[in-house]
Design an enzyme around this catalytic site. Structure first.
Site, PDB file in Angstrom:
ATOM      1  N   ASP A  51       0.842  -1.189   0.000  1.00  0.00           N
ATOM      2  CA  ASP A  51       0.000   0.000   0.000  1.00  0.00           C
ATOM      3  C   ASP A  51       0.885   1.250   0.000  1.00  0.00           C
ATOM      4  O   ASP A  51       1.581   1.519   0.982  1.00  0.00           O
ATOM      5  CB  ASP A  51      -0.914   0.015   1.231  1.00  0.00           C
ATOM      6  N   LYS A  85      -2.021   6.336  -4.391  1.00  0.00           N
ATOM      7  CA  LYS A  85      -3.150   7.248  -4.124  1.00  0.00           C
ATOM      8  C   LYS A  85      -2.897   8.633  -4.724  1.00  0.00           C
ATOM      9  O   LYS A  85      -1.770   9.148  -4.658  1.00  0.00           O
ATOM     10  CB  LYS A  85      -3.375   7.377  -2.607  1.00  0.00           C
ATOM     11  N   HIS A 118      -7.040   9.848  -2.429  1.00  0.00           N
ATOM     12  CA  HIS A 118      -6.527   9.695  -1.059  1.00  0.00           C
ATOM     13  C   HIS A 118      -7.452  10.323  -0.011  1.00  0.00           C
ATOM     14  O   HIS A 118      -7.652   9.762   1.072  1.00  0.00           O
ATOM     15  CB  HIS A 118      -5.126  10.314  -0.986  1.00  0.00           C
TER      16      HIS A 118
END
Ligand code: A2P
Length: 322
Positions: A51, A85, A118
């Site tokens: 991530d 993101k 995000h």
């Protein structure tokens, strides 16, 4: 060894048919100088899901580590699930594709598995600053229709730059707006989630809409820069510790397994090999309903992410009920 350990990880099927491993390595606050080794260790241990985010400012080093592990044959690109993101300064539709291409270039990839907006909060772009502020130190917010940003995200899927797109930190109303105005549905909403903020209603809402939930700060982000000395510490929480004793596991393992047992994807961060391994060793047990209830009872709307400075944004997501 790594590939058989990777096979232990359950996957969640996203609404578009792609599969996402239920545990991933978080990289927020993973410092350059440490993060490359963490990524390589994690791949050896069996992690396949990473991530990332442009704002974490470490995508270049993550990219180098991924390249090394792919080129020496330890893992293939297809086995990996990489998320990044879109940062708040790039919400204008014409900035979305360049922002994604920038993350792809830093990560050394030609596609992402998942790209998230995000925050549902937009900043004015000013001198490449990530957190542009005025002379009084206040964020410079901007109002941009999330639907316009989303259409530009959809275009990135059509261009083959990303397989799946989703949201992060969106409340149920903001998610519904996207659902009502999209060709390509968001497959994920990534939110802060742990026993002090268990997000029960938002998770139920997302499940009904076929949106997977990813839990960030699952350990309570003990190194968050704004933590105060008397803030409660999840890893020291007596009720978590007693469940850990019962299962002969560590508090971190209980906090991670809690999400997997409720069908939530979880992304604990660490740059230490022994903890990266500890956090992965959660596939030989599951929590009984009784212990899940004990953990759920800790819920106290205990949001830890630094959001007070964002409250002036007209898009501030956390005043809604869920
Ligand atoms: P470190 O990276 O030095 O190992 P979160 O995922 O909730 O944001 O929490 C990340 C924080 O928790 C980091 O400070 C990380 O430190 C620490 N951490 C990660 N795994 C463990 C663990 N198993 N036990 C204790 N602390 C951990």
């Amino acid at each position: 060894m790594a590939s058989s350990d990777a096979a232990k990880v359950p996957k969640i099927k996203l609404s578009n048919g792609y599969e996402m491993p239920m545990i991933g390595l978080g990289t927020w606050k993973s410092e350059p100088g440490k993060v490359a080794q963490a990524i390589k260790d994690a791949i050896d241990i069996g992690y396949r899901h990473f991530d990332c985010a442009y704002v974490y400012q470490n995508e270049a080093e993550i990219g180098k580590a991924l390249k090394e592990k792919i080129s020496n044959g330890d893992v293939t690109r297809e086995e990996l699930f990489i998320t990044s993101k879109l940062w708040n300064t790039f919400h204008e539709p014409e900035k979305v594709e360049p922002a994604l291409r920038k993350s792809l270039s830093l990560l050394g990839l030609d596609y992402l598995d998942l790209y998230l907006i995000h925050w549902p909060i937009s900043f004015i772009e000013k001198d490449d600053e990530l957190f542009p502020k005025d002379e009084h130190g206040k964020h410079l917010f901007k109002v941009i229709d999330h639907v316009d940003t989303w259409r530009a995200m959809e275009k990135c899927v059509e261009l083959g730059l990303v397989r799946s797109i989703g949201l992060s930190n969106f409340n149920s109303q903001q998610i519904q707006l996207i659902l009502d105005n999209s060709k390509i549905k968001p497959v994920v909403n990534q939110v802060e989630c742990h026993p002090y903020l268990n997000q029960k209603r938002l998770i139920e809402f997302c499940k009904k809409k076929d949106i997977a939930v990813t839990a960030y700060s699952p350990l309570g982000s003990p190194e968050r820069p704004w933590a105060k000395p008397d803030d409660p510490n999840l890893l020291e929480e007596p009720r978590i510790k007693s469940v850990a004793q019962l299962y002969r596991k560590t508090p971190a393992q209980i906090l991670i397994r809690y999400h997997i047992d409720r069908g939530v994807v979880v992304i604990p961060k660490s740059v230490n090999k022994w903890r990266i391994e500890e956090n992965f060793n959660v596939f030989n047990f599951s929590l009984a309903a009784k212990e899940m209830e004990v953990i759920d009872s800790l819920d106290c709307n205990g949001r830890l992410s630094l959001i007070s400075t964002m409250k002036d944004s007209p898009d501030y997501p956390f005043d809604a009920e869920f």
